[in-house]
Design a protein around this motif. Structure first.
Motif, PDB file in Angstrom:
ATOM      1  N   ILE A 218       0.960  -1.279  -0.093  1.00 47.27           N
ATOM      2  CA  ILE A 218      -0.030  -0.135  -0.020  1.00 47.27           C
ATOM      3  C   ILE A 218       1.176   1.397   0.015  1.00 47.27           C
ATOM      4  CG2 ILE A 218      -2.056   1.302   0.898  1.00 47.27           C
ATOM      5  CD1 ILE A 218      -2.009  -0.923   2.152  1.00 47.27           C
ATOM      6  N   ALA A 219       0.996   2.062  -1.334  1.00 48.84           N
ATOM      7  CA  ALA A 219       1.956   3.275  -1.143  1.00 48.84           C
ATOM      8  C   ALA A 219       1.626   3.885  -0.186  1.00 48.84           C
ATOM      9  CB  ALA A 219       2.245   3.474  -2.850  1.00 48.84           C
ATOM     10  N   PHE A 220       1.913   5.069   0.088  1.00 48.10           N
ATOM     11  CA  PHE A 220       2.281   6.632   0.530  1.00 48.10           C
ATOM     12  C   PHE A 220       1.901   7.755  -0.418  1.00 48.10           C
ATOM     13  CE2 PHE A 220       5.009   4.233   3.879  1.00 48.10           C
ATOM     14  CZ  PHE A 220       3.792   4.656   5.049  1.00 48.10           C
ATOM     15  N   ASP A 221       0.400   8.241  -0.218  1.00 44.80           N
ATOM     16  CA  ASP A 221       0.088   8.868  -1.020  1.00 44.80           C
ATOM     17  C   ASP A 221       1.009   9.985  -0.801  1.00 44.80           C
ATOM     18  OD1 ASP A 221      -1.118  11.104  -2.720  1.00 44.80           O
ATOM     19  OD2 ASP A 221      -2.857  11.172  -1.629  1.00 44.80           O
ATOM     20  N   THR A 225       2.878  14.732   1.271  1.00 41.79           N
ATOM     21  CA  THR A 225       3.477  13.942   1.566  1.00 41.79           C
ATOM     22  C   THR A 225       3.852  15.960   2.283  1.00 41.79           C
ATOM     23  OG1 THR A 225       4.599  12.894   0.562  1.00 41.79           O
ATOM     24  CG2 THR A 225       6.066  14.516   1.230  1.00 41.79           C
ATOM     25  N   HIS A 226       4.009  16.043   3.217  1.00 46.57           N
ATOM     26  CA  HIS A 226       3.455  17.646   3.695  1.00 46.57           C
ATOM     27  C   HIS A 226       4.774  17.732   4.637  1.00 46.57           C
ATOM     28  CE1 HIS A 226       1.517  14.992   6.621  1.00 46.57           C
ATOM     29  NE2 HIS A 226       1.670  16.160   7.882  1.00 46.57           N
ATOM     30  N   ASN A 239      12.072  20.609  10.784  1.00 50.48           N
ATOM     31  CA  ASN A 239      11.279  20.165   9.681  1.00 50.48           C
ATOM     32  C   ASN A 239      11.237  19.862   9.145  1.00 50.48           C
ATOM     33  OD1 ASN A 239       8.913  21.739  11.212  1.00 50.48           O
ATOM     34  ND2 ASN A 239       9.684  23.846  10.539  1.00 50.48           N
ATOM     35  N   VAL A 240      10.918  18.099   8.741  1.00 55.11           N
ATOM     36  CA  VAL A 240      10.954  17.179   7.288  1.00 55.11           C
ATOM     37  C   VAL A 240      10.048  17.054   6.955  1.00 55.11           C
ATOM     38  CG1 VAL A 240      12.832  17.213   9.124  1.00 55.11           C
ATOM     39  CG2 VAL A 240      10.677  15.812   9.211  1.00 55.11           C
ATOM     40  N   PRO A 241       9.828  16.465   5.951  1.00 52.06           N
ATOM     41  CA  PRO A 241       8.703  15.544   4.952  1.00 52.06           C
ATOM     42  C   PRO A 241       8.284  14.568   5.744  1.00 52.06           C
ATOM     43  CG  PRO A 241      10.448  16.237   3.623  1.00 52.06           C
ATOM     44  CD  PRO A 241      11.183  16.344   5.124  1.00 52.06           C
ATOM     45  N   PHE A 242       7.132  14.100   6.027  1.00 49.75           N
ATOM     46  CA  PHE A 242       6.232  13.730   6.004  1.00 49.75           C
ATOM     47  C   PHE A 242       5.339  13.006   5.737  1.00 49.75           C
ATOM     48  CE2 PHE A 242       7.671  14.773  10.209  1.00 49.75           C
ATOM     49  CZ  PHE A 242       7.046  14.137  11.325  1.00 49.75           C
ATOM     50  N   MET A 243       5.539  11.819   4.838  1.00 46.05           N
ATOM     51  CA  MET A 243       4.442  11.151   4.288  1.00 46.05           C
ATOM     52  C   MET A 243       3.748  10.505   5.262  1.00 46.05           C
ATOM     53  SD  MET A 243       7.133   7.739   2.864  1.00 46.05           S
ATOM     54  CE  MET A 243       7.796   7.284   4.481  1.00 46.05           C
ATOM     55  N   PHE A 244       1.711  10.440   4.241  1.00 44.96           N
ATOM     56  CA  PHE A 244       1.015  10.136   5.216  1.00 44.96           C
ATOM     57  C   PHE A 244      -0.058   8.674   4.286  1.00 44.96           C
ATOM     58  CE2 PHE A 244      -3.460  10.003   4.751  1.00 44.96           C
ATOM     59  CZ  PHE A 244      -3.712  10.108   6.424  1.00 44.96           C
ATOM     60  N   MET A 245      -0.590   7.892   5.445  1.00 42.35           N
ATOM     61  CA  MET A 245      -1.162   6.648   5.083  1.00 42.35           C
ATOM     62  C   MET A 245      -2.511   6.490   6.282  1.00 42.35           C
ATOM     63  SD  MET A 245       0.214   3.166   4.368  1.00 42.35           S
ATOM     64  CE  MET A 245       0.733   2.883   3.699  1.00 42.35           C
ATOM     65  N   ARG A 246      -3.700   6.476   5.103  1.00 43.47           N
ATOM     66  CA  ARG A 246      -4.434   5.961   6.392  1.00 43.47           C
ATOM     67  C   ARG A 246      -5.465   4.805   5.750  1.00 43.47           C
ATOM     68  NH1 ARG A 246      -8.149  10.097   4.765  1.00 43.47           N
ATOM     69  NH2 ARG A 246      -7.568  11.052   6.795  1.00 43.47           N
ATOM     70  N   ASP A 247      -5.101   3.409   6.657  1.00 43.55           N
ATOM     71  CA  ASP A 247      -5.463   2.398   6.448  1.00 43.55           C
ATOM     72  C   ASP A 247      -5.385   0.850   6.595  1.00 43.55           C
ATOM     73  OD1 ASP A 247      -5.776   0.009   4.334  1.00 43.55           O
ATOM     74  OD2 ASP A 247      -4.876   1.558   2.923  1.00 43.55           O
ATOM     75  N   THR A 248      -6.321  -0.381   6.921  1.00 45.72           N
ATOM     76  CA  THR A 248      -6.103  -1.085   7.312  1.00 45.72           C
ATOM     77  C   THR A 248      -4.778  -1.960   7.680  1.00 45.72           C
ATOM     78  OG1 THR A 248      -8.531  -1.621   7.376  1.00 45.72           O
ATOM     79  CG2 THR A 248      -7.126  -3.265   8.547  1.00 45.72           C
ATOM     80  N   SER A 312      10.193  10.616   5.665  1.00 45.30           N
ATOM     81  CA  SER A 312      11.025   9.823   4.596  1.00 45.30           C
ATOM     82  C   SER A 312      12.076  10.545   5.244  1.00 45.30           C
ATOM     83  CB  SER A 312      10.684  10.790   2.963  1.00 45.30           C
ATOM     84  OG  SER A 312      11.027  11.814   3.305  1.00 45.30           O
ATOM     85  N   PHE A 313      13.831   9.720   5.096  1.00 46.88           N
ATOM     86  CA  PHE A 313      15.172   9.330   5.828  1.00 46.88           C
ATOM     87  C   PHE A 313      15.616   8.385   4.843  1.00 46.88           C
ATOM     88  CE2 PHE A 313      12.417   6.225   7.533  1.00 46.88           C
ATOM     89  CZ  PHE A 313      13.559   5.064   7.369  1.00 46.88           C
TER      90      PHE A 313
END
Length: 423
Positions: A218-221, A225-226, A239-248, A312-313
């Motif tokens: 399941i890929a991050f959208d 990313t913000h 302050n760094v880029p955060f990936m986001f996902m909402r899933d089971t 992300s890192f």
């Protein structure tokens, strides 16, 4: 273009010739009965993957305790290179390696079991071309290695052999080995062996390389990313880029930490991310973990609705592990007391260098990882409920990439500051 996570590790095990020193003694080299007894209990009746994960947490904690920076290693690569080295060890040297690395004492049993475990992981990785592994030996062309040792390495570790002359153009040999590592890590690890590492007394270099590439299941959208605040410590925020996902997702929590599992395509491999609760220390959490605890967390995970915020890192680590491995319980292998008589009829070899390098680059769509391990041997001389859960990794966290059938840890690390991005 696919964005990926890169993992690379490299270990050089260098064997050199050894001249005996009169001042050496078995007591000086260090023999820890308490460590031996503990290892005996842990080795007996344990699967290969549990023994390998036990060593993984041992060496990771040793490295983590001395570093407040981002960190990544591949215990799978380290163990594989040292397993090939173990094939040549005998006597007290083999016993110490067995205790420290959680290797089965019976060499005939060990190599067959280790090879079977390694091949199972490789086979699962090959189903979707996610994982590749390669081994190579670089022996001195005129040195008398036992034929049985070479055959064992070829049979159980599918190693390639390249006879070289360390008494000649060592710079050319160094470049040749480094190019082999680059090739088998998709050019992600370069210049593994630095100038001056190979010397006239070098007799053997053992190298392992591992490469992993996969998209997330399941890929991050990417559009989600913000930039957000990451709390490096109570005194420092970045302050760094955060990936986001909402899933089971597979999820587990206690009052001390949260854990999620992010699967790769095919569900044969996954990344487990563990986040200490607010106010809890990352290193203290890692220090309390071991192979049994890691397995328990993996088995207790349940499907939950989770919102994931993961930075992300990109991180690279490089270590010389010989002193650490000696301190962990296998000093003979690096000393004039080394016994590698299963490798050669001459009693003149010891391990000179164990060099490990790792790299990870985490992005939205997947993971690319590579590792290489080399052992340099020289002549002797004077490492479910429906309620939404929120997993916000906005403070230092631990991660591990594992093979899911056996829960074998292939790569593991910690992120203290994702703003520090390696090249």
């Amino acid at each position: 273009m696919i964005k990926r996570i890169f993992f690379l590790t490299a270990i050089i095990l260098i064997f050199q010739n050894l001249f005996f020193s009169c001042s050496s003694s078995r007591r000086q080299a260090g023999h820890h009965d308490d460590v031996n007894l503990q290892s005996e209990r842990l080795i007996s009746n344990k699967t290969v993957e549990m023994r390998n994960n036990s060593f993984a947490f041992d060496i990771f904690n040793e490295l983590s305790d001395t570093s407040e920076e981002n960190l990544v290693i591949s215990p799978f690569s380290i163990s594989t290179a040292l397993a090939m080295t173990y094939a040549g060890a005998a006597g007290e040297t083999a016993e110490q390696m067995s205790n420290t690395l959680f290797f089965e004492r019976n060499q005939d049993v060990f190599h067959e079991e280790f090879s079977s475990w390694m091949n199972q992981i490789i086979t699962r990785g090959a189903e979707k071309d996610q994982l590749r592994l390669a081994n190579s030996l670089w022996p001195q062309e005129d040195y008398p290695f036992h034929e049985d040792f070479m055959k064992l390495i070829e049979k159980y570790y599918h190693s390639a052999f390249y006879k070289v002359n360390y008494k000649g153009d060592r710079e050319a040999i160094r470049q040749q080995i480094n190019l082999w590592v680059e090739k088998h890590t998709n050019n992600l690890i370069k210049d593994l062996i630095q100038p001056g590492i190979l010397v006239e007394d070098t007799r053997l270099v053992l190298v392992n390389a591992i490469y992993f590439l996969s998209n997330w299941k399941i890929a991050f959208d990417q559009n989600a990313t913000h930039n957000a605040r990451f709390n490096v410590s109570s005194e420092k925020q970045v302050n760094v880029p955060f990936m986001f996902m909402r899933d089971t997702l597979n999820y587990f929590e206690t009052e001390y930490f949260q854990a999620i599992e992010l699967e790769y395509e095919g569900s044969g491999f996954s990344m487990m991310v563990m986040l200490p609760s607010i106010g809890q220390d990352l290193n203290r959490m890692i220090n309390k973990m071991d192979a049994a605890g890691f397995l328990e967390i993996a088995e207790k995970m349940e499907k939950q609705n989770v919102e994931v915020y993961l930075p992300s890192f990109k991180v690279r680590s490089k270590f010389d592990l010989e002193r650490m491995l000696a301190a962990m319980g296998m000093p003979y292998a690096f000393s004039n007391l080394a016994d590698f008589s299963r490798m050669t009829p001459l009693d003149d070899l010891k391990i000179d260098k164990v060099i490990h390098e790792a790299f990870v680059d985490v992005h939205e769509e997947g993971t690319e990882a590579a590792a290489s391990t080399a052992v340099v041997i020289i002549r002797k001389s004077a490492v479910i409920d429906d309620q939404k859960k929120v997993f916000r990794a906005d403070r230092p966290f631990f991660f591990a990439i594992k093979e899911n059938h056996t829960n074998s840890i292939l790569f593991m690390g910690k992120i203290v500051n994702p703003e520090l991005r390696a090249e």
